[in-house]
Motif scaffolding. Structure first.
Motif, PDB file in Angstrom:
ATOM      1  N   LEU A 138       0.676  -1.249   0.137  1.00 47.26           N
ATOM      2  CA  LEU A 138      -0.043   0.040  -0.142  1.00 47.26           C
ATOM      3  C   LEU A 138       0.816   1.293   0.055  1.00 47.26           C
ATOM      4  O   LEU A 138       0.405   2.077  -0.809  1.00 47.26           O
ATOM      5  CB  LEU A 138      -0.934   0.019   1.202  1.00 47.26           C
ATOM      6  N   ALA A 139       2.020   1.386   0.844  1.00 42.05           N
ATOM      7  CA  ALA A 139       2.801   2.420   0.894  1.00 42.05           C
ATOM      8  C   ALA A 139       3.286   2.561  -0.528  1.00 42.05           C
ATOM      9  O   ALA A 139       3.155   3.955  -0.967  1.00 42.05           O
ATOM     10  CB  ALA A 139       3.989   2.084   1.858  1.00 42.05           C
TER      11      ALA A 139
ATOM     12  N   ASN B 273       3.668   6.135  -5.351  1.00 41.58           N
ATOM     13  CA  ASN B 273       3.645   6.268  -6.849  1.00 41.58           C
ATOM     14  C   ASN B 273       2.495   6.811  -7.320  1.00 41.58           C
ATOM     15  O   ASN B 273       2.650   7.740  -8.506  1.00 41.58           O
ATOM     16  CB  ASN B 273       3.529   4.643  -7.551  1.00 41.58           C
ATOM     17  N   LEU B 274       1.177   6.592  -6.804  1.00 39.85           N
ATOM     18  CA  LEU B 274       0.213   7.202  -7.644  1.00 39.85           C
ATOM     19  C   LEU B 274       0.113   9.039  -7.149  1.00 39.85           C
ATOM     20  O   LEU B 274      -0.112   9.733  -8.199  1.00 39.85           O
ATOM     21  CB  LEU B 274      -1.188   6.870  -6.844  1.00 39.85           C
ATOM     22  N   ARG B 275       0.744   9.371  -5.957  1.00 42.87           N
ATOM     23  CA  ARG B 275       0.995  10.587  -5.780  1.00 42.87           C
ATOM     24  C   ARG B 275       1.983  11.346  -6.551  1.00 42.87           C
ATOM     25  O   ARG B 275       1.768  12.524  -7.177  1.00 42.87           O
ATOM     26  CB  ARG B 275       1.290  10.755  -4.308  1.00 42.87           C
ATOM     27  N   SER B 276       3.119  10.446  -7.035  1.00 44.25           N
ATOM     28  CA  SER B 276       4.100  11.194  -7.642  1.00 44.25           C
ATOM     29  C   SER B 276       3.591  11.277  -9.145  1.00 44.25           C
ATOM     30  O   SER B 276       3.899  12.130  -9.881  1.00 44.25           O
ATOM     31  CB  SER B 276       5.422  10.034  -7.826  1.00 44.25           C
ATOM     32  N   ASP B 277       2.682  10.192  -9.532  1.00 44.84           N
ATOM     33  CA  ASP B 277       2.307  10.448 -10.845  1.00 44.84           C
ATOM     34  C   ASP B 277       1.323  11.656 -11.104  1.00 44.84           C
ATOM     35  O   ASP B 277       1.086  11.958 -12.136  1.00 44.84           O
ATOM     36  CB  ASP B 277       1.436   9.004 -11.122  1.00 44.84           C
ATOM     37  N   CYS B 278       0.625  12.108  -9.838  1.00 43.55           N
ATOM     38  CA  CYS B 278      -0.231  12.895 -10.016  1.00 43.55           C
ATOM     39  C   CYS B 278       0.443  14.599  -9.767  1.00 43.55           C
ATOM     40  O   CYS B 278      -0.081  15.286  -9.869  1.00 43.55           O
ATOM     41  CB  CYS B 278      -1.344  12.940  -8.852  1.00 43.55           C
TER      42      CYS B 278
ATOM     43  N   ILE C  55      -0.222  10.842   5.821  1.00 44.05           N
ATOM     44  CA  ILE C  55       0.116  10.526   4.684  1.00 44.05           C
ATOM     45  C   ILE C  55       1.459   9.850   4.751  1.00 44.05           C
ATOM     46  O   ILE C  55       1.728   8.707   4.091  1.00 44.05           O
ATOM     47  CB  ILE C  55      -0.111  11.283   3.553  1.00 44.05           C
ATOM     48  N   SER C  56       2.374  10.685   5.150  1.00 48.99           N
ATOM     49  CA  SER C  56       3.788  10.020   5.470  1.00 48.99           C
ATOM     50  C   SER C  56       4.012   8.919   6.268  1.00 48.99           C
ATOM     51  O   SER C  56       4.491   8.097   5.819  1.00 48.99           O
ATOM     52  CB  SER C  56       4.591  11.165   6.240  1.00 48.99           C
ATOM     53  N   LEU C  57       3.186   8.576   7.225  1.00 45.89           N
ATOM     54  CA  LEU C  57       3.172   7.446   7.946  1.00 45.89           C
ATOM     55  C   LEU C  57       2.656   6.261   7.241  1.00 45.89           C
ATOM     56  O   LEU C  57       3.459   5.257   7.006  1.00 45.89           O
ATOM     57  CB  LEU C  57       2.419   7.431   9.396  1.00 45.89           C
ATOM     58  N   ILE C  58       1.599   6.489   6.199  1.00 44.33           N
ATOM     59  CA  ILE C  58       1.081   5.197   5.472  1.00 44.33           C
ATOM     60  C   ILE C  58       2.435   5.036   4.420  1.00 44.33           C
ATOM     61  O   ILE C  58       2.464   4.016   4.135  1.00 44.33           O
ATOM     62  CB  ILE C  58      -0.176   5.875   4.854  1.00 44.33           C
ATOM     63  N   GLU C  59       2.667   6.135   3.637  1.00 43.16           N
ATOM     64  CA  GLU C  59       3.663   5.914   2.705  1.00 43.16           C
ATOM     65  C   GLU C  59       5.040   5.236   3.025  1.00 43.16           C
ATOM     66  O   GLU C  59       5.771   4.656   2.310  1.00 43.16           O
ATOM     67  CB  GLU C  59       4.155   7.148   2.053  1.00 43.16           C
ATOM     68  N   HIS C  60       5.265   5.313   4.295  1.00 44.73           N
ATOM     69  CA  HIS C  60       6.358   4.519   4.976  1.00 44.73           C
ATOM     70  C   HIS C  60       6.157   3.181   5.481  1.00 44.73           C
ATOM     71  O   HIS C  60       7.053   2.547   6.224  1.00 44.73           O
ATOM     72  CB  HIS C  60       7.178   5.318   5.908  1.00 44.73           C
TER      73      HIS C  60
ATOM     74  N   GLU D 286       4.233   2.504   8.007  1.00 41.38           N
ATOM     75  CA  GLU D 286       4.163   2.707   9.361  1.00 41.38           C
ATOM     76  C   GLU D 286       3.049   2.927  10.116  1.00 41.38           C
ATOM     77  O   GLU D 286       2.688   3.076  11.333  1.00 41.38           O
ATOM     78  CB  GLU D 286       5.258   3.715   9.905  1.00 41.38           C
ATOM     79  N   SER D 287       1.996   2.944   9.316  1.00 45.75           N
ATOM     80  CA  SER D 287       0.388   2.928   9.988  1.00 45.75           C
ATOM     81  C   SER D 287      -0.497   2.003   8.961  1.00 45.75           C
ATOM     82  O   SER D 287      -0.162   1.635   7.947  1.00 45.75           O
ATOM     83  CB  SER D 287      -0.094   4.400   9.372  1.00 45.75           C
ATOM     84  N   SER D 288      -1.361   1.497   9.760  1.00 51.02           N
ATOM     85  CA  SER D 288      -2.512   0.865   9.119  1.00 51.02           C
ATOM     86  C   SER D 288      -3.742   1.623   9.196  1.00 51.02           C
ATOM     87  O   SER D 288      -4.530   1.605  10.167  1.00 51.02           O
ATOM     88  CB  SER D 288      -2.835  -0.557   9.897  1.00 51.02           C
ATOM     89  N   PRO D 289      -3.890   2.359   7.807  1.00 52.45           N
ATOM     90  CA  PRO D 289      -4.983   3.348   7.746  1.00 52.45           C
ATOM     91  C   PRO D 289      -6.338   2.405   7.860  1.00 52.45           C
ATOM     92  O   PRO D 289      -6.457   1.491   7.198  1.00 52.45           O
ATOM     93  CB  PRO D 289      -4.708   3.897   6.705  1.00 52.45           C
ATOM     94  N   THR D 290      -7.620   3.218   8.319  1.00 51.11           N
ATOM     95  CA  THR D 290      -8.756   2.670   7.914  1.00 51.11           C
ATOM     96  C   THR D 290      -9.289   2.867   6.602  1.00 51.11           C
ATOM     97  O   THR D 290      -8.810   3.707   5.798  1.00 51.11           O
ATOM     98  CB  THR D 290      -9.676   3.519   9.005  1.00 51.11           C
TER      99      THR D 290
END
Length: 199
Positions: free
Chosen positions: A11-12, A17-22, A40-45, A47-51
């Motif tokens: 997921l990270a 990649n999607l953010r970079s593409d945008c 967002i930074s935690l998810i991209e690393h 380090e977080s399990s988002p809902t």
């Protein structure tokens, strides 16, 4: 079977990649979605399990479906066949609801299929509203009963019922029973007049 850490890593990478593409910075995506830059930074690393609610907001901000966050980047060389072992399963840490991407990962297609198991008593809310891409979906109940609210309309669905909807307003899925429910979601998106795979 992938572990939670494996799924978070996948997921990270996909989100980055999607953010970079945008062409969006962390701050730009945060401003667009209302999800904090630090989250967002935690998810991209990894380090977080988002809902599911947070992921849906991020997906909407990136102009993609929630399902596409768990898929591979589209490729003409991707296999058109998705064996059970290749289908990614993710559990929402907030509600315990599980979603399994059934469609072949990365294969260019006009539809996306997802199986969802909603635990007894669970409620999942998607409140992203108007999106840059128009998403349509149909929900077919395989087993159990759920209540779906779309804007101001509420539908009580039972086994073999099918509900079509546009994903452009508040959508709430609830299981008010004491047993898990299972349903299939078929998604498509209309982007610039074309149909693409979606949520």
């Amino acid at each position: 079977m992938e572990t939670v850490a494996d799924i978070n890593t996948r997921l990270a990478t996909r989100l980055r990649n999607l953010r970079s593409d945008c062409g969006l910075s962390l701050g730009g995506l945060a401003e667009r979605t209302g999800v904090s830059r630090s989250m967002i930074s935690l998810i991209e690393h990894g380090e977080s399990s988002p809902t599911a609610a947070i992921l849906d907001r991020l997906a909407a901000g990136l102009g993609v479906s929630l399902a596409s966050l768990f898929s591979n980047e589209e490729s003409c060389s991707a296999s058109p066949l998705a064996r059970r072992v290749d289908q990614y399963t993710w559990r929402d840490p907030g509600t315990g609801y599980m979603r399994r991407n059934l469609s072949p990962p990365g294969y260019p297609s006009r539809i996306e299929l997802v199986e969802v198991v909603l635990p007894a008593g669970a409620r999942v809310t998607y409140d992203t509203g108007i999106r840059t891409v128009n998403i349509s979906q149909q929900v077919w109940i395989i087993d159990g009963d759920i209540v779906v609210t779309i804007g101001r309309e509420t539908y009580r669905l039972t086994t073999d019922d099918c509900l079509a909807m546009r994903v452009d307003q508040l959508v709430v899925f609830q299981n008010l029973t004491d047993k898990p429910s299972r349903h299939l979601v078929a998604l498509s998106a209309d982007r610039n007049g074309s149909i693409y795979a979606q949520r």
